[in-house]
Every structure is written in structure tokens, then in C-alpha cells.
Design an enzyme around this catalytic site. Sequence first.
Site, short mmCIF file in Angstrom:
data_model
loop_
_atom_site.label_atom_id
_atom_site.label_comp_id
_atom_site.label_asym_id
_atom_site.label_seq_id
_atom_site.Cartn_x
_atom_site.Cartn_y
_atom_site.Cartn_z
N ARG A 42 -10.44 -50.88 -35.74
CA ARG A 42 -11.76 -50.98 -35.40
C ARG A 42 -12.50 -51.39 -36.66
O ARG A 42 -12.20 -51.51 -38.03
CB ARG A 42 -12.35 -49.61 -35.36
CG ARG A 42 -11.93 -48.91 -34.06
CD ARG A 42 -12.80 -47.44 -34.14
NE ARG A 42 -14.07 -47.45 -33.61
CZ ARG A 42 -15.20 -47.48 -34.64
NH1 ARG A 42 -14.92 -47.10 -35.83
NH2 ARG A 42 -16.35 -47.38 -34.08
N HIS B 81 -2.31 -41.67 -41.66
CA HIS B 81 -1.72 -43.17 -41.54
C HIS B 81 -0.36 -43.26 -41.31
O HIS B 81 0.19 -43.96 -40.46
CB HIS B 81 -1.95 -43.88 -42.97
CG HIS B 81 -3.44 -44.08 -43.30
ND1 HIS B 81 -3.84 -42.97 -44.13
CD2 HIS B 81 -4.36 -44.92 -43.11
CE1 HIS B 81 -5.20 -43.34 -44.43
NE2 HIS B 81 -5.31 -44.52 -43.79
N THR C 262 -3.51 -52.32 -45.14
CA THR C 262 -4.80 -51.22 -45.32
C THR C 262 -4.94 -51.76 -46.82
O THR C 262 -4.05 -52.10 -47.72
CB THR C 262 -4.12 -49.58 -45.22
OG1 THR C 262 -5.47 -48.75 -45.83
CG2 THR C 262 -2.95 -49.60 -46.05
N ARG C 263 -6.21 -51.31 -47.19
CA ARG C 263 -6.64 -51.46 -48.45
C ARG C 263 -7.04 -50.07 -49.27
O ARG C 263 -7.53 -49.95 -50.23
CB ARG C 263 -7.90 -52.30 -48.85
CG ARG C 263 -8.92 -51.93 -48.06
CD ARG C 263 -10.26 -52.94 -48.03
NE ARG C 263 -11.38 -52.57 -47.62
CZ ARG C 263 -12.44 -52.19 -48.25
NH1 ARG C 263 -12.58 -52.42 -49.53
NH2 ARG C 263 -13.92 -52.02 -47.56
N HIS D 37 -2.32 -41.59 -46.10
CA HIS D 37 -2.21 -40.04 -46.26
C HIS D 37 -1.29 -40.03 -44.91
O HIS D 37 -0.69 -40.75 -44.24
CB HIS D 37 -3.70 -39.43 -46.21
CG HIS D 37 -4.30 -39.92 -47.37
ND1 HIS D 37 -3.82 -39.54 -48.74
CD2 HIS D 37 -5.41 -40.66 -47.57
CE1 HIS D 37 -4.70 -39.97 -49.58
NE2 HIS D 37 -5.58 -40.83 -48.89
#
Length: 594
Positions: A313, A212, A204-205, A209
Site C-alpha cells: 500500500r 514481515h 523495505t526501508r 519483524h
Amino acid sequence: MSNAPHGRILKDLIARDAHKRDALLAEAETLYSIVLNERQVCDVELLLNGGFSPLEGFMTKEEYLSVVNNIRLPSGVVWPIPITLDVSESQVDAGKIQTGTRIVLRDPQDDSPLAIITDPDSVVKDVYAPDKAHEAVSVFGADDRAHPAVTYLHTVSKELYVGGSLEAIALPAHYDFVEHRNTPAELRSLFKKLNWTRVVAFQTRNPMHRAHRELTVRAARSRQCNILIHPCTLLIVLSISSVGYGAVGMTKPGDIDHFTRVRVYKALLPKYPQGMASMSLLPLAMRMGGPREALWHAIIRKNYGCTHFIVGRDHAGPGKNSQGKDFYGPYDAQELVNKYKDELHIEVVPFQMVAYVPETDEYFPQDELPEGVKTLNISGTELRRRLKTGAAIPDWFTYPEVQKILRQSHPPQSLKGFTIFFTGYWNSGAKVIAQALQMSLNQDGQRPTTLLVGETIRSELSSELGFTKRERDININRIGFVAGEITKCGGAVIAAPIAPYEAAREEAREHIEKFGGFFLVHVETPLEECIRRDRSGTYEKAKKGLIKGFTGIDDPYEIPTNPSLRVDPSKQPISQIVHEIILLLEKQGFIGER
């Protein structure tokens, strides 16, 4: 046991060449050097530590064309992204670079040698000119400069590529979060020590939270895996000189910075069940290449020992193209990775969107939600708004520890710094307004206020500069730098130079707005009024040619096209002008309480 590397052998060049490191170091002092940019440093690190296995160096022309056209190396092994070392014709001439040359590659941070480019015959193997338009279309789907990698390809990447294997001297030095920087060999050893035989990697970038945490736990449960949080350390950048670099993401206004994101990841780790999750930073320069990038990411995670990889996605998508449409379809990345799944030997886990159900205080996969059930969500835009204004962030969305970190790094407007930047003719009254504004802000005592008037800057920072356009621009750049540093620390800056050129003013704006507020105030006192008020005779000397390059006389003044405020002290009292600026600051939330 952990997954086998891509190509079956981990190409750990650091371990391979450790026995001759001293000899390579000595040789490096005698060779022509190329100082790498930050993207190239990331590529070199992953070539040296085995993250790019089975590659052992930068691609030759044969390898490059095979990857661009066929998504395979000449050996037939799947590889989707060209790994190339770009050089200029002047570098080729200066270093006499040709087939047979040995070149040392250096870290831009400290000029230390990292590797010598070579091949089995100990020489450069290839120097060639790429077809960049063809590369853009084949790799990224379009020769469209709205794509950051295509812009980089055409505006930053140099005109020639050099191919050849590497001999390893050292990995680049890192000084932040060192305990979370692991090579593939180190992660594989850690997995073995922890008895992790099935590991799902999550990239992830953004800050993570509760959602996730929920989706990664669900992915781990469904595949009986442990979790590796594995964020990339550099996204594609548009310009080496003008765009700020930030690990784990591209630095741009509104982005959550690298250090904050990693602190968030660390705070989230204890929220997983004991022993379920770990974190390691991946020194990868992303290209935002969508489907090909997803395939590349899966291969790299395989080299780090992972058995599973979550693909979301529009994975690694750059957003909209120049026609306003998405570069890639939402599931293009998953489809391409699935196409090669029998050759990858790493299982792709689709990113499963989850939603919060307040009625049960739980997160559920969106495809499992009962019809009509109420859900809640906070978008990234809404989160940034709440951070900016100090509005509450609910505990169902994120953990208190994460919220605390985000608020420390992104305080509300009332705690951020700002710069009031005056521009206008000499003797326009800008200095008087600036001094009055400083006194008004100081009486409030909310934050320290620094006054940067033209005369002070000229004597203290720019005493060697004259008044050519280039020298004026340098002077404004210096003011912008100083104001930016003060703004970054939460202070208030009032700058009052003449600043006659629009481009220089906009550069100052772009720099300062990274750290806080910027308000351009055009003091539009007419030139005739400035001359009439001049009791020193300075304008008369300029008219007679005794002073050269004087703004408004023999040097132009470019009227601001979009200032925050226009004022005219020949028509308005100073107190009224100061009040208008105070109201502007209050409206934007920089002063006062709400």
C-alpha cells in the site's frame, strides 16, 4: 531459470568493457572530470551493472522527454523514471561540454574514475535544459516541494542535463556488508546455483519483524517462490551538504540507521525455512515516486532475475503534500504496475497485511480474521518509544535476536549522551554555572562529562578565528561538531560559549540531536549586570573602541526564542540553577533510574 532482463538483454557494461579497462583508465587522466554526488553514484552503478537495463547511459533529450511524457523509451520499451546527469553551466563552460565531448565520471568517496560518458560515436550526445516543473508534475504528480524528489529537483539538481552512453571502468567501492552486495549477473548466477526458478523480491526501508517474515512466507507459498530480501541502499535526499546519507534509508531523527537495519535483516534470515530466503542490497537511490517508482522497482527486480515482486500500500510514497493530503492513493502503485503487467513479465504480489492473534499465538491476513477476534500490534512510533524508554518489546512482535540489535543501536535515554549548551553575554556567569554543573554530574559517575568553555575552544580549536559573524559561526559549528561526536559516544558535554546568533545555535542543535539530547540554556543576566561585575575592565575597553566586535557593545546578541531553560545568576543561586538543569535531565530520562 531466472527471469529475462527488461529488453531481453542484460546490459552489463562492466563485463562488456572489461577488455579495454586499462585504456579507459589511461584516457580518464586526460579528460575533464565530473565528481558525482551520492545519488548519481547509485545511478551510475546500476547503469554499469545492468540493473537499469535496457539503459546504457544517461538519457538524451529525446529519451528524457519520452519517459517523462509517455513512460516509455523512444523504442517503445516501458520505463517510468528519467535517469539524468545534471551539470551546472559553470561545469559546461569549464569542461567545454558539448556534443562531441568525452567526460570522466568520478566517485566522490575516493575520486576514482567509474565511467566515461560517451555514445556510439564516442562523444557526449546531448546537453539540454529540462523543464523541471513539467518533470515534477509528470513524474511525481505535482510540483510540490513537500515531495522530497521535487525539492531535490529544484534545489540540488543543477540546471542542465547531459545525455550519452557510458563506457565502464569500475563499479563504486563498498566497504560494508560486501558479502550481500550482488550485481544482477551475480544474483542470476546464485539463483541458478541454488536452483531457484521462481523468486519473489521484497523491499523495505524499516527493520523486519515477525509480521514481515509471515507476510513474505505467505507470498512465497502462494506463488511457490523463494524469497529475496532486497532493500534499497539510498533514499532521496534533500540536500547534498546538510542531510546525512544512510544506506538503506534516509537519515533523519528517529530513523533506524542503515547498519542496524541490515544487521536485523541478517538476523531474520535464519528464521525462514532452510533454503527459502536470501538477502542482497540494491544500490538504488529512491525518488519516493509512488506509482512510477513501483513500476521502476519491478523492472529493476526483473533485471536482477526475480519473477515476482511484492508491492505494498502506498508503495514508495513520500507521505503528505503541502495541503496535508497523501501524495498518492493507497493502491495507485499497484494499479499502475498492473496496467503494464503484460509488458513487464514480472508478477506483482500485493502486500498482504497480517495481524497477531494472541488467542492462537499466530499471524493471520487481516482479510481472513474472524469478526470480533482480538488482535495486537505495535506501531513504528510505539516501537521507537519503547526503545527510547527501555520498555519491554514483546516476543510476539519481534525476535529476541532482532530486539537485541535494536537495543544495542538505540539504547534508552539513560545510556545516551547529551549536550548542555549555554548561551549569554560575556561575564554572564555561564562559565561558573557550567563548572558547577560538571562537578555535580561527575559526582554521579553515570557518564564522562566534558567541559567546553569559550576560552578553551578559542585557544585549542579556533585560535586563528576573529570575531566577525562568519568567524563566530565557524567557532560554534566546531563546538557543535565536537559536542556531537562526544554525545554520539554516550558522553555528556557542557558547552559555554557566548554563541550570540540564533541560526548558528540552531545548526548546533540539529547536528547534536542526531546523536542524543540537546538542551539550550539561556543565561539571561542583564548586560548592565555583566558590565557591573566586570573587574577586568574588558567592557570599558570595548566601550572606548579598544576592542572591536564585542557582543552587547558594538555587536548584537540575538535572544534565544525557544531555549530549554532560562536562568539568571543575578537573581538565582548557582546551586539552584544547577538543580534546575539536573531536574530537566532527569525528566527527559538522561540521568537517574526509572
